[in-house]
Design a protein around this motif. Structure first.
Motif, PDB file in Angstrom:
ATOM      1  N   LEU A  49      76.965  23.667 -23.843  1.00  0.00           N
ATOM      2  CA  LEU A  49      78.280  23.048 -23.666  1.00  0.00           C
ATOM      3  C   LEU A  49      79.304  24.154 -23.451  1.00  0.00           C
ATOM      4  CD1 LEU A  49      80.270  20.608 -23.845  1.00  0.00           C
ATOM      5  CD2 LEU A  49      80.460  21.122 -26.281  1.00  0.00           C
ATOM      6  N   VAL A  50      80.024  24.084 -22.326  1.00  0.00           N
ATOM      7  CA  VAL A  50      81.037  25.107 -22.033  1.00  0.00           C
ATOM      8  C   VAL A  50      82.373  24.667 -22.631  1.00  0.00           C
ATOM      9  CG1 VAL A  50      82.269  26.332 -20.203  1.00  0.00           C
ATOM     10  CG2 VAL A  50      79.846  25.743 -19.905  1.00  0.00           C
ATOM     11  N   LEU A  51      82.999  25.597 -23.346  1.00  0.00           N
ATOM     12  CA  LEU A  51      84.269  25.307 -24.011  1.00  0.00           C
ATOM     13  C   LEU A  51      85.324  26.310 -23.545  1.00  0.00           C
ATOM     14  CD1 LEU A  51      85.768  23.734 -26.314  1.00  0.00           C
ATOM     15  CD2 LEU A  51      84.942  25.500 -27.880  1.00  0.00           C
ATOM     16  N   GLY A  52      86.451  25.779 -23.062  1.00  0.00           N
ATOM     17  CA  GLY A  52      87.594  26.650 -22.739  1.00  0.00           C
ATOM     18  C   GLY A  52      88.566  26.586 -23.907  1.00  0.00           C
ATOM     19  N   GLY A  53      89.754  26.020 -23.649  1.00  0.00           N
ATOM     20  CA  GLY A  53      90.753  25.874 -24.712  1.00  0.00           C
ATOM     21  C   GLY A  53      90.542  24.630 -25.562  1.00  0.00           C
ATOM     22  N   GLY A  54      89.574  23.779 -25.190  1.00  0.00           N
ATOM     23  CA  GLY A  54      89.295  22.577 -25.982  1.00  0.00           C
ATOM     24  C   GLY A  54      90.423  21.553 -25.947  1.00  0.00           C
ATOM     25  N   SER A  55      91.208  21.539 -24.869  1.00  0.00           N
ATOM     26  CA  SER A  55      92.341  20.613 -24.819  1.00  0.00           C
ATOM     27  C   SER A  55      92.086  19.411 -23.912  1.00  0.00           C
ATOM     28  CB  SER A  55      93.609  21.340 -24.383  1.00  0.00           C
ATOM     29  OG  SER A  55      93.430  21.882 -23.095  1.00  0.00           O
ATOM     30  N   ASN A  56      90.849  19.291 -23.438  1.00  0.00           N
ATOM     31  CA  ASN A  56      90.497  18.096 -22.658  1.00  0.00           C
ATOM     32  C   ASN A  56      89.076  17.665 -22.991  1.00  0.00           C
ATOM     33  OD1 ASN A  56      91.534  16.171 -20.946  1.00  0.00           O
ATOM     34  ND2 ASN A  56      90.625  17.072 -19.131  1.00  0.00           N
ATOM     35  N   LEU A  57      88.817  17.671 -24.285  1.00  0.00           N
ATOM     36  CA  LEU A  57      87.449  17.491 -24.767  1.00  0.00           C
ATOM     37  C   LEU A  57      87.519  16.759 -26.097  1.00  0.00           C
ATOM     38  CD1 LEU A  57      84.647  18.793 -23.979  1.00  0.00           C
ATOM     39  CD2 LEU A  57      85.166  20.540 -25.652  1.00  0.00           C
ATOM     40  N   ILE A 116     100.894  23.455 -19.410  1.00  0.00           N
ATOM     41  CA  ILE A 116      99.685  22.644 -19.546  1.00  0.00           C
ATOM     42  C   ILE A 116      98.733  23.439 -20.440  1.00  0.00           C
ATOM     43  CG2 ILE A 116      97.695  21.640 -18.346  1.00  0.00           C
ATOM     44  CD1 ILE A 116      99.443  21.123 -15.948  1.00  0.00           C
ATOM     45  N   PRO A 117      98.244  22.839 -21.529  1.00  0.00           N
ATOM     46  CA  PRO A 117      97.360  23.598 -22.420  1.00  0.00           C
ATOM     47  C   PRO A 117      96.027  23.929 -21.747  1.00  0.00           C
ATOM     48  CG  PRO A 117      98.186  21.600 -23.492  1.00  0.00           C
ATOM     49  CD  PRO A 117      98.512  21.487 -22.027  1.00  0.00           C
ATOM     50  N   GLY A 118      95.327  24.895 -22.321  1.00  0.00           N
ATOM     51  CA  GLY A 118      93.972  25.171 -21.857  1.00  0.00           C
ATOM     52  C   GLY A 118      93.852  26.478 -21.094  1.00  0.00           C
ATOM     53  N   SER A 119      92.705  26.630 -20.452  1.00  0.00           N
ATOM     54  CA  SER A 119      92.335  27.898 -19.832  1.00  0.00           C
ATOM     55  C   SER A 119      92.423  27.819 -18.313  1.00  0.00           C
ATOM     56  CB  SER A 119      90.890  28.241 -20.235  1.00  0.00           C
ATOM     57  OG  SER A 119      90.022  27.227 -19.761  1.00  0.00           O
ATOM     58  N   VAL A 120      92.487  28.973 -17.684  1.00  0.00           N
ATOM     59  CA  VAL A 120      92.457  29.045 -16.214  1.00  0.00           C
ATOM     60  C   VAL A 120      91.134  28.487 -15.692  1.00  0.00           C
ATOM     61  CG1 VAL A 120      92.314  30.668 -14.277  1.00  0.00           C
ATOM     62  CG2 VAL A 120      94.085  30.965 -16.027  1.00  0.00           C
TER      63      VAL A 120
HETATM   64  C1  LIG Z   1      99.455  18.081 -24.969  1.00  0.00           C
HETATM   65  C2  LIG Z   1      98.574  18.093 -23.748  1.00  0.00           C
HETATM   66  C3  LIG Z   1      99.143  17.921 -22.496  1.00  0.00           C
HETATM   67  C4  LIG Z   1      98.352  17.942 -21.350  1.00  0.00           C
HETATM   68  N1  LIG Z   1      98.953  17.783 -20.138  1.00  0.00           N
HETATM   69  C5  LIG Z   1      98.220  17.821 -19.002  1.00  0.00           C
HETATM   70  C6  LIG Z   1      98.852  17.680 -17.715  1.00  0.00           C
HETATM   71  O1  LIG Z   1     100.070  17.573 -17.620  1.00  0.00           O
HETATM   72  N2  LIG Z   1      98.065  17.713 -16.621  1.00  0.00           N
HETATM   73  C7  LIG Z   1      96.716  17.881 -16.697  1.00  0.00           C
HETATM   74  O2  LIG Z   1      96.066  17.886 -15.648  1.00  0.00           O
HETATM   75  N3  LIG Z   1      96.088  18.022 -17.896  1.00  0.00           N
HETATM   76  C8  LIG Z   1      96.804  18.004 -19.047  1.00  0.00           C
HETATM   77  N4  LIG Z   1      96.187  18.139 -20.259  1.00  0.00           N
HETATM   78  C9  LIG Z   1      94.729  18.296 -20.316  1.00  0.00           C
HETATM   79  C10 LIG Z   1      94.271  19.788 -20.395  1.00  0.00           C
HETATM   80  O3  LIG Z   1      95.342  20.613 -20.726  1.00  0.00           O
HETATM   81  C11 LIG Z   1      93.664  20.262 -19.074  1.00  0.00           C
HETATM   82  O4  LIG Z   1      92.640  19.406 -18.653  1.00  0.00           O
HETATM   83  C12 LIG Z   1      93.112  21.688 -19.170  1.00  0.00           C
HETATM   84  O5  LIG Z   1      92.756  22.157 -17.891  1.00  0.00           O
HETATM   85  C13 LIG Z   1      91.910  21.781 -20.102  1.00  0.00           C
HETATM   86  O6  LIG Z   1      91.598  23.147 -20.244  1.00  0.00           O
HETATM   87  P1  LIG Z   1      90.675  23.660 -21.426  1.00  0.00           P
HETATM   88  O7  LIG Z   1      90.415  25.102 -21.210  1.00  0.00           O
HETATM   89  O8  LIG Z   1      91.292  23.299 -22.731  1.00  0.00           O
HETATM   90  O9  LIG Z   1      89.352  22.814 -21.169  1.00  0.00           O
HETATM   91  P2  LIG Z   1      88.302  22.293 -22.254  1.00  0.00           P
HETATM   92  O10 LIG Z   1      88.903  21.161 -23.012  1.00  0.00           O
HETATM   93  O11 LIG Z   1      87.760  23.413 -23.041  1.00  0.00           O
HETATM   94  O12 LIG Z   1      87.172  21.727 -21.296  1.00  0.00           O
HETATM   95  C14 LIG Z   1      87.389  20.594 -20.490  1.00  0.00           C
HETATM   96  C15 LIG Z   1      86.147  20.379 -19.611  1.00  0.00           C
HETATM   97  O13 LIG Z   1      86.002  21.487 -18.736  1.00  0.00           O
HETATM   98  C16 LIG Z   1      84.772  22.163 -18.959  1.00  0.00           C
HETATM   99  N5  LIG Z   1      85.062  23.601 -18.845  1.00  0.00           N
HETATM  100  C17 LIG Z   1      86.027  24.299 -19.501  1.00  0.00           C
HETATM  101  N6  LIG Z   1      86.040  25.588 -19.092  1.00  0.00           N
HETATM  102  C18 LIG Z   1      85.063  25.693 -18.160  1.00  0.00           C
HETATM  103  C19 LIG Z   1      84.565  26.791 -17.358  1.00  0.00           C
HETATM  104  N7  LIG Z   1      85.077  28.015 -17.428  1.00  0.00           N
HETATM  105  N8  LIG Z   1      83.528  26.536 -16.503  1.00  0.00           N
HETATM  106  C20 LIG Z   1      82.989  25.308 -16.410  1.00  0.00           C
HETATM  107  N9  LIG Z   1      83.403  24.245 -17.150  1.00  0.00           N
HETATM  108  C21 LIG Z   1      84.435  24.450 -18.002  1.00  0.00           C
HETATM  109  C22 LIG Z   1      84.322  21.747 -20.361  1.00  0.00           C
HETATM  110  O14 LIG Z   1      82.909  21.815 -20.498  1.00  0.00           O
HETATM  111  C23 LIG Z   1      84.839  20.331 -20.415  1.00  0.00           C
HETATM  112  O15 LIG Z   1      83.955  19.470 -19.742  1.00  0.00           O
HETATM  113  C24 LIG Z   1      96.951  18.139 -21.438  1.00  0.00           C
HETATM  114  C25 LIG Z   1      96.375  18.332 -22.717  1.00  0.00           C
HETATM  115  C26 LIG Z   1      97.177  18.321 -23.848  1.00  0.00           C
HETATM  116  C27 LIG Z   1      96.555  18.578 -25.188  1.00  0.00           C
END
Ligand SMILES: Cc1cc2nc3c(=O)[nH]c(=O)nc-3n(C[C@H](O)[C@H](O)[C@H](O)COP(=O)(O)OP(=O)(O)OC[C@H]3O[C@@H](n4cnc5c(N)ncnc54)[C@H](O)[C@@H]3O)c2cc1C
Length: 340
Positions: A49-57, A116-120
């Motif tokens: 399971l790949v985890l970035g910032g965990g903000s869409n999981l 927007i939270p999370g990783s590139v």
């Molecule tokens: C308060 C809040 C506001 C938000 N607002 C928006 C918004 O305005 N617009 C928007 O589009 N989203 C929004 N989001 C959702 C979120 O911020 C994005 O989807 C963000 O891109 C998730 O990044 P992450 O690194 O946290 O991903 P994660 O939650 O870690 O992962 C999400 C998915 O991507 C996969 N993944 C992660 N990193 C990788 C990688 N390097 N390679 C392959 N797969 C990977 C994971 O396996 C998982 O399936 C919001 C979230 C929050 C909490």
């Protein structure tokens, strides 16, 4: 250096819902040189399971196998000519910090996507979007490695099948790619997009008559801070459902039956986009609470963890919401966060 491995690792601080899950094995990838060792470790202890910032999981159980936390760092301007720059960031870079860095370089185009939270690395997964701009508009290419066989591949935009909160990486055929770096095309010339949401009002309220891109980013941040719950205070993953795309015939039937219903143009001809928040609110869910799993009091699209909800409880609430919208409007809601 081998990737850092922790066993029985707490994930609560690594997901914005603050779900108290535990990973059997948590690998932290900080250096691309560690990729071969990381891939071997993932293959030895599946599933991965790949985890970035965990903000869409949403963790609905303790993930078995190996969780790979992508912590690759680095950002640079690769090339610049004619006022256009090609910029690259490693997958583990924080998205908002990256946006701020591009603005500090005088490189524009990502300002509407500030905060927007999370990783590139996750930004292409659902083609993040906000305030009238989608990531794909600034996207150049990405580098990914296959978790299945270690193949390294460069994806151009056409390979990613970007759509509204969608890409090939959200589907079975693309799910095995680990994104390690993303490149964007940015500009020295501001091309402001101010028509969405309350950006103009926010700028006006701060007396900004002739905004530059950093002003737009500040306005977007202020609006977002006001509207959305801060995950550090109240666990959430932003919007839990996408705005549904429906065919025009259904949109017209709904518009006649519910004259106040918001209706927007769809992303393809013959489709219309409905407001998921409006549908959910109309079903009476705004502010609803099942124990610690709830719907935000000010934003019906945001499911929240009031403290000790499990992911399964949040998912059960989401399913009840989905069912009620289906029953009342005949519209299918699609979840935005990944379920793990
Ligand atoms: C308060 C809040 C506001 C938000 N607002 C928006 C918004 O305005 N617009 C928007 O589009 N989203 C929004 N989001 C959702 C979120 O911020 C994005 O989807 C963000 O891109 C998730 O990044 P992450 O690194 O946290 O991903 P994660 O939650 O870690 O992962 C999400 C998915 O991507 C996969 N993944 C992660 N990193 C990788 C990688 N390097 N390679 C392959 N797969 C990977 C994971 O396996 C998982 O399936 C919001 C979230 C929050 C909490």
């Amino acid at each position: 250096m081998a990737p850092v491995l922790r066993r029985a690792a707490q994930l609560k601080a690594l997901n914005s819902f603050a779900i108290d899950a535990r990973a059997e094995r948590l690998l932290e990838l900080r250096d691309v040189a560690d990729l071969p060792a990381a891939l071997d470790a993932l293959r030895a202890h599946p599933p991965a399971l790949v985890l970035g910032g965990g903000s869409n999981l949403l963790f609905t159980r303790d993930p078995p196998g190996t969780v790979l936390h992508v912590a690759l760092q680095g950002r640079r301007v690769l090339d610049e000519r004619g006022g256009e720059a090609l910029v690259e960031a490693a997958a583990g870079e924080n998205w908002h910090a990256f946006v701020e860095w591009t603005l500090a370089q005088g490189l524009y185009g990502l300002e509407n996507l500030a905060l927007i939270p999370g990783s590139v690395g996750a930004s292409p997964i659902q083609n993040i979007g906000a305030y009238g701009v989608e990531m794909r508009e600034r996207f150049d290419s990405l580098d990914a490695v296959s978790l299945a066989d270690g193949e390294r591949r460069r994806f151009a935009a056409a390979d990613c099948a970007f759509g509204y909160r969608d890409s090939v990486f959200r589907h079975a055929q693309g799910a095995h790619w680990l994104i390690i770096a993303v490149r964007f095309r940015l500009s020295r010339t501001p091309r402001l997009r101010l028509d969405y949401g309350e950006i103009r009002d926010e700028l006006r309220a701060h007396g900004v008559a002739d905004p530059a891109p950093p002003d737009v980013a500040r306005a977007v941040c202020a609006i977002r801070r006001r509207k959305l719950p801060d995950p550090a205070v109240l666990g959430n993953a932003g919007s839990f459902f996408k705005n549904p795309l429906v065919d025009l015939a259904l949109a017209e039937r709904l518009r006649v039956a519910h004259p106040g219903m918001p209706l927007h143009p769809g992303t393809s001809p013959g489709s219309a986009k409905l407001s998921a928040a409006w549908l959910i609110e109309r079903c009476g869910w705004k502010g609803h609470r099942d124990g610690d799993a709830g719907v935000h009091a000010a934003h019906a699209l945001v499911l929240v963890n009031h403290g000790h909800a499990s992911g399964a409880q949040i998912l059960a609430l989401a399913e009840r919401i989905r069912e009620s919208v289906r029953q009342r409007f005949g519209v299918e809601l699609e979840r935005e966060p990944a379920i793990a």
